[in-house]
Design a protein around this motif. Structure first.
Motif, short mmCIF file in Angstrom:
data_model
loop_
_atom_site.label_atom_id
_atom_site.label_comp_id
_atom_site.label_asym_id
_atom_site.label_seq_id
_atom_site.Cartn_x
_atom_site.Cartn_y
_atom_site.Cartn_z
N THR A 180 0.25 3.72 -10.11
CA THR A 180 0.04 3.11 -8.80
C THR A 180 0.58 1.69 -8.74
O THR A 180 1.12 1.26 -7.72
CB THR A 180 -1.47 3.05 -8.48
OG1 THR A 180 -2.05 4.25 -8.98
CG2 THR A 180 -1.72 2.94 -7.01
N ALA A 181 0.45 0.97 -9.86
CA ALA A 181 0.92 -0.42 -9.89
C ALA A 181 2.41 -0.50 -9.57
O ALA A 181 2.86 -1.39 -8.85
CB ALA A 181 0.64 -1.04 -11.26
N ALA A 182 3.18 0.45 -10.10
CA ALA A 182 4.63 0.46 -9.86
C ALA A 182 4.90 0.71 -8.38
O ALA A 182 5.80 0.12 -7.78
CB ALA A 182 5.29 1.53 -10.72
N LYS A 183 4.12 1.60 -7.80
CA LYS A 183 4.30 1.91 -6.38
C LYS A 183 3.96 0.71 -5.51
O LYS A 183 4.69 0.37 -4.59
CB LYS A 183 3.42 3.12 -6.01
CG LYS A 183 3.84 3.77 -4.72
CD LYS A 183 3.23 5.14 -4.55
CE LYS A 183 1.80 5.02 -4.08
NZ LYS A 183 1.21 6.36 -3.85
N LYS A 184 2.86 0.06 -5.85
CA LYS A 184 2.44 -1.13 -5.09
C LYS A 184 3.54 -2.18 -5.10
O LYS A 184 3.85 -2.79 -4.08
CB LYS A 184 1.17 -1.72 -5.71
CG LYS A 184 -0.09 -1.10 -5.15
CD LYS A 184 -1.30 -1.93 -5.54
CE LYS A 184 -2.58 -1.23 -5.07
NZ LYS A 184 -3.68 -1.41 -6.01
N GLU A 185 4.12 -2.39 -6.28
CA GLU A 185 5.15 -3.41 -6.42
C GLU A 185 6.39 -3.04 -5.59
O GLU A 185 6.98 -3.89 -4.93
CB GLU A 185 5.51 -3.54 -7.90
CG GLU A 185 5.96 -4.93 -8.28
CD GLU A 185 6.28 -5.02 -9.76
OE1 GLU A 185 5.40 -4.67 -10.57
OE2 GLU A 185 7.41 -5.42 -10.07
N LEU A 186 6.75 -1.77 -5.66
CA LEU A 186 7.92 -1.31 -4.90
C LEU A 186 7.71 -1.52 -3.40
O LEU A 186 8.59 -2.00 -2.68
CB LEU A 186 8.18 0.17 -5.19
CG LEU A 186 9.39 0.79 -4.49
CD1 LEU A 186 10.68 0.32 -5.14
CD2 LEU A 186 9.32 2.31 -4.50
N PHE A 187 6.51 -1.17 -2.94
CA PHE A 187 6.22 -1.32 -1.52
C PHE A 187 6.16 -2.79 -1.12
O PHE A 187 6.67 -3.18 -0.08
CB PHE A 187 4.90 -0.61 -1.16
CG PHE A 187 5.11 0.83 -0.80
CD1 PHE A 187 5.42 1.77 -1.77
CD2 PHE A 187 5.03 1.25 0.52
CE1 PHE A 187 5.64 3.10 -1.44
CE2 PHE A 187 5.26 2.58 0.87
CZ PHE A 187 5.55 3.51 -0.11
N ALA A 188 5.57 -3.61 -1.97
CA ALA A 188 5.42 -5.03 -1.63
C ALA A 188 6.78 -5.73 -1.57
O ALA A 188 7.01 -6.58 -0.71
CB ALA A 188 4.53 -5.72 -2.66
N ASN A 189 7.68 -5.35 -2.46
CA ASN A 189 8.94 -6.11 -2.56
C ASN A 189 10.11 -5.51 -1.79
O ASN A 189 11.04 -6.22 -1.44
CB ASN A 189 9.34 -6.26 -4.02
CG ASN A 189 8.33 -7.09 -4.79
OD1 ASN A 189 7.72 -8.00 -4.24
ND2 ASN A 189 8.12 -6.76 -6.05
#
Ligand SMILES: [Zn+2]
Length: 504
Positions: A180-189
């Motif tokens: 999930t952390a990778a997904k969050k980062e992708l969405f945020a950036n």
């Protein structure tokens, strides 16, 4: 019943240099998954390869006074040597400098251009050669090297056009990208309406790559063509054409954007299905928590490591000590410590205790007694632990909780050692409690059999050694008979003169 197809990929690695430990980690984890899936009856296709093009390689070859092709050919041999030493049983090694790749990439480019997913524009910005990535900054935010300024006509991939489709896809497939952390980062950036940008996919100032069709001076951006490797191999193409096959990309978290944003866009544009999952694992850091870099002198050469340590040690360390999907630490002291703790003191010692000394010498010459159910609370609990471990291990492997799956093996090891303390077989022998002794020996040796079987995808040579000690061949065990405690009854286990896992 028809076997389900399972297509697993590693990234294709840059042959500008030797591979480092992070690459070895990625391929090992992929190999463990592939071996496990095979044991479960999947028709597995496991692809790895090399990303032969790009400015980084062109520059390195120039500095060495050899051609780019010579450089990549030389390093690809080292890649293959490493995979062999690590026991990586891949099915196909894909190379982007092959003629068929070039043709297929040019066809893809042409098709997307015709449908206006690719358009001609002008690029103005910076480029990091080390990362082969377009960046905004003068100093690369990823690797901190100086970037170069580019200003040239270029073709772009219309990523923004697929913004809504990407959102919908992620909505419907919340586990498409893990963790999930990778997904969050992708969405945020990147995956936001005001942040999503088209991707420049050609370069005019390099030569080592695939030319844009009808534009001989333009070279297709190395990442654009590299991603197509998954689709361009003969078997990969079939896998993507089949809705029922399961497709998994195993990558490092530093290349999430390419696999979870641009690659889906390319596939959408081609009218193709998407992979089932992109799994982004963590990075290997030194004990100070630093990334490997030449300037810090903390780069580990896995080939050198494998001259000193057994293959299985490295493989098992990776799954056991690098908590899967998180960053982890590595150095040789940690590796040696793990060998002592797990292989010698735990696994080896257990086999020794059940295979050497009084128990085997004095009792039935090592013949494994029959199985029977029992009301003895220690044995009953142990039996239940065996069954639970088998179930949990599979469930966790199926859900890519790899380190946690390994811990199930440790649970059974601990339970086995505890059972020996509790029932003290040598006392049962001395006190002539033959029935209980028989059962204890059957249960313990089956526990070891289960441990060896669950270790098979992780530490294939070690599990083979344990099977030999139990007078079994690895083929004798499978998921159908794993719970059968009568399987080894009547077999004569080997007397262990030497420890199964000698000191390093
Ligand atoms: Zn960089």
């Amino acid at each position: 019943m028809k076997q389900k197809s399972f297509y697993l990929t590693t990234p294709i690695f840059y042959p500008n240099d030797k591979l480092h430990l992070g690459h070895a980690y990625n391929a090992t984890i992929a190999d463990i998954i592939a071996r496990y899936k095979k044991s479960k009856g999947y028709q597995v296709y496991f692809q790895t390869g090399s990303d032969d093009h790009g400015e980084k390689i062109e520059k390195k070859a120039l500095s060495l006074g050899i051609s780019s092709q010579e450089l990549v050919d030389k390093n690809v041999e080292l890649f293959k040597k490493l995979w062999q030493k690590l026991g990586i049983e891949y099915d196909f090694f894909y190379r982007t400098s092959s003629l068929s790749h070039k043709e297929k990439v040019q066809n893809i480019f042409q098709q997307l251009f015709k449908q206006s997913t690719i358009y001609l524009g002008k690029y103005q910005g910076n480029y990091c050669i080390a990362c082969e990535d377009y960046v905004k900054e003068k100093v690369c935010p990823n690797c901190h090297s100086e970037t170069k300024i580019l200003e040239e006509p270029a073709y772009f991939l219309k990523v923004s056009q697929y913004y809504q489709q990407l959102l919908d896809y992620y909505q419907k497939n919340p586990d498409f990208l893990i963790p999930t952390a990778a997904k969050k980062e992708l969405f945020a950036n990147f995956l936001q309406k005001d942040k999503i940008q088209d991707l420049c996919i050609t370069r005019s100032d390099i030569k080592w790559g695939i030319p844009v069709p009808d534009e001989s001076k333009m070279i297709i951006y190395v990442w654009f063509e590299a991603l197509c490797n998954y689709l361009n191999s003969e078997k990969g193409e079939k896998m993507f054409a089949n809705e029922d096959s399961e497709i998994i990309h195993l990558i490092g978290k530093d290349i999430v954007r390419f696999h979870a944003l641009y690659w889906p866009v390319i596939l959408f544009a081609l009218g193709r299905r998407l992979p089932d999952k992109v799994i982004a694992h963590g990075l290997l850091l030194d004990p100070k928590g630093e990334k490997a870099s030449k300037s810090k002198g903390n780069v580990v050469d896995p080939l050198k490591l494998l001259e000193k340590y057994p293959q299985d040690l490295l493989r098992t360390y990776f799954i056991a000590k690098i908590s899967f999907l998180q960053d982890g630490n590595f150095n040789e002291d940690l590796l040696k410590e793990f060998y002592r703790d797990f292989f010698i003191n735990n696994l080896g010692n257990l086999c020794q205790r059940v295979g050497k000394g009084k128990i085997i010498e004095l009792y039935e010459n090592g013949i494994v007694p029959n199985f029977a159910e029992t009301k003895n609370v220690y044995l009953w609990n142990y039996y239940q632990t065996c069954l639970t471990v088998i179930e949990n291990y599979q469930q966790k492997m199926d859900n890519y909780q790899l380190t946690s799956a390994f811990q199930e093996i440790e649970n059974l090891l601990n339970a086995s050692n505890k059972l020996i303390q509790e029932l003290a077989p040598w006392n049962l022998f001395a006190n002539k409690k033959t029935k209980l002794l028989n059962l204890t020996l059957n249960y313990l040796r089956n526990g070891i059999r289960i441990i060896a079987f669950l270790l098979t995808p992780i530490a294939p040579s070690s599990s083979k050694v344990i099977f030999e000690y139990l007078n079994l061949s690895p083929d004798d065990c499978n998921w159908e008979n794993i719970k059968n405690f009568q399987l080894i009854a009547g077999k004569k286990i080997k007397f262990l003169k030497e420890p199964l896992f000698p000191p390093l």
